[in-house]
Design a protein around this motif. Structure first.
Motif, short mmCIF file in Angstrom:
data_model
loop_
_atom_site.label_atom_id
_atom_site.label_comp_id
_atom_site.label_asym_id
_atom_site.label_seq_id
_atom_site.Cartn_x
_atom_site.Cartn_y
_atom_site.Cartn_z
N GLY A 9 0.49 -0.85 -0.25
CA GLY A 9 -0.19 -0.10 -0.15
C GLY A 9 1.03 1.13 0.01
N PHE A 10 1.69 1.50 0.74
CA PHE A 10 2.55 2.45 0.97
C PHE A 10 3.82 2.77 -0.91
N VAL A 11 4.24 1.31 -0.95
CA VAL A 11 5.12 1.79 -2.21
C VAL A 11 3.88 2.37 -3.13
N ARG A 12 2.47 1.44 -3.45
CA ARG A 12 1.23 1.98 -4.58
C ARG A 12 0.84 3.60 -4.44
N LEU A 13 1.03 4.62 -2.76
CA LEU A 13 0.76 5.30 -2.70
C LEU A 13 1.86 6.57 -2.95
N HIS A 14 3.25 5.51 -2.44
CA HIS A 14 4.14 6.39 -3.55
C HIS A 14 4.62 6.73 -5.31
N ILE A 15 3.56 5.95 -5.52
CA ILE A 15 3.36 5.45 -7.50
C ILE A 15 2.93 6.62 -7.47
N LEU A 16 1.46 6.88 -6.70
CA LEU A 16 0.49 7.83 -7.64
C LEU A 16 0.70 9.07 -6.52
N HIS A 17 2.17 8.95 -6.01
CA HIS A 17 2.13 10.81 -5.08
C HIS A 17 3.43 11.26 -6.75
N HIS A 18 4.27 10.44 -6.85
CA HIS A 18 5.05 10.88 -8.14
C HIS A 18 4.30 11.07 -9.28
N LEU A 78 -9.05 11.11 -11.29
CA LEU A 78 -8.85 10.06 -10.01
C LEU A 78 -7.98 9.72 -9.31
N GLY A 79 -7.07 9.58 -9.48
CA GLY A 79 -5.58 9.36 -8.76
C GLY A 79 -5.35 10.60 -8.04
N VAL A 80 -4.79 11.51 -9.20
CA VAL A 80 -5.03 12.97 -7.84
C VAL A 80 -6.75 12.88 -6.70
N GLU A 81 -7.68 12.60 -7.03
CA GLU A 81 -8.12 12.98 -6.23
C GLU A 81 -8.40 11.74 -5.21
N ALA A 82 -7.64 10.78 -4.78
CA ALA A 82 -7.63 9.62 -4.17
C ALA A 82 -6.04 9.77 -3.46
N MET A 83 -5.39 10.07 -4.16
CA MET A 83 -3.92 10.69 -3.53
C MET A 83 -4.21 11.98 -2.72
N THR A 84 -5.37 12.79 -2.55
CA THR A 84 -5.44 14.00 -1.51
C THR A 84 -6.68 13.39 -0.45
N VAL A 85 -7.50 12.06 -1.30
CA VAL A 85 -8.25 11.17 0.09
C VAL A 85 -7.02 10.55 0.81
N ALA A 86 -6.10 9.95 0.32
CA ALA A 86 -4.94 9.18 1.22
C ALA A 86 -3.72 9.73 2.05
N ARG A 87 -3.45 11.26 2.16
CA ARG A 87 -3.07 12.31 2.30
C ARG A 87 -3.64 12.77 3.41
N ARG A 89 -5.71 11.04 5.82
CA ARG A 89 -5.79 9.69 5.68
C ARG A 89 -4.58 9.42 6.48
N MET A 90 -3.12 8.94 5.66
CA MET A 90 -2.33 9.05 6.50
C MET A 90 -1.51 10.11 7.69
N GLN A 91 -2.18 11.77 7.13
CA GLN A 91 -2.16 12.75 8.86
C GLN A 91 -2.77 11.56 9.69
N GLU A 92 -3.89 11.80 9.55
CA GLU A 92 -4.68 10.86 10.89
C GLU A 92 -3.87 9.71 11.39
N LEU A 93 -3.01 8.92 10.64
CA LEU A 93 -2.50 7.47 11.30
C LEU A 93 -1.27 7.82 11.90
N PHE A 94 -1.01 8.52 11.24
CA PHE A 94 0.63 9.49 11.73
C PHE A 94 0.63 10.30 13.31
N HIS A 95 -0.45 10.82 13.48
CA HIS A 95 -0.62 11.41 14.88
C HIS A 95 -1.01 10.38 15.58
N GLU A 96 -1.61 9.29 14.98
CA GLU A 96 -1.63 7.72 15.88
C GLU A 96 -0.74 6.98 16.36
#
Length: 104
Positions: A9-18, A78-87, A89-96
Motif C-alpha cells: 500500500g505504501f508503494v502504491r501511494l508512493h507511485i501515485l504521489h510521483h 481520479l488518481g489525484v483525488e485518491a492521493m488527496t484522500v490518502a494524504r 488518512r495518512m496524517q490521521e494515522l501518523f498522529h496515532e
C-alpha cells in the motif's frame, strides 16, 4: 521485499504521489523506491502499475526511448483525488502511530 503484503500500500501511494507530480516510467520508479528502502523487481512493479491503470488511477502512453519503447505513466484526475484522500488518512494515522516526543 520483506513484509510485502503490508508495505504494498505504501508503494502504491508512493507511485501515485510521483505520478501526480510528473510523468514517470517503471525503471525510474524502481530506482526511486530503492532510494527509500524498497527493493522491487520489474516483475513486481509492472503488474502494480498495470493494475493501478486498470482501476483508473493512472494513464499511460508509449514513447520512443532510443531504439526501444518506454511506457510513461501519469496520474488521472481520479488518481489525484485518491492521493488527496490518502494524504488526509495518512496524517490521521501518523498522529496515532508515530511516537509522541517528550515535552521537557
Amino acid at each position: 521485499m520483506e513484509h510485502q503484503d503490508l508495505l504494498a500500500g505504501f508503494v502504491r501511494l508512493h507511485i501515485l504521489h510521483h505520478a501526480a507530480e510528473s510523468d514517470l516510467y517503471g525503471q525510474w520508479m524502481i530506482e526511486e523506491l530503492g532510494r527509500h528502502g524498497y527493493k522491487l523487481s520489474a516483475g513486481t512493479l509492472y503488474p502494480m502499475l498495470h493494475a493501478m491503470e486498470r482501476r483508473g488511477y493512472l494513464t499511460s502512453r508509449t514513447e520512443r526511448a532510443g531504439r526501444s519503447q518506454r511506457r510513461i505513466y501519469r496520474a488521472t484526475p481520479l488518481g489525484v483525488e485518491a492521493m488527496t484522500v490518502a494524504r488526509e488518512r495518512m496524517q490521521e494515522l501518523f498522529h496515532e502511530v508515530l511516537p509522541k516526543s517528550d515535552s521537557v
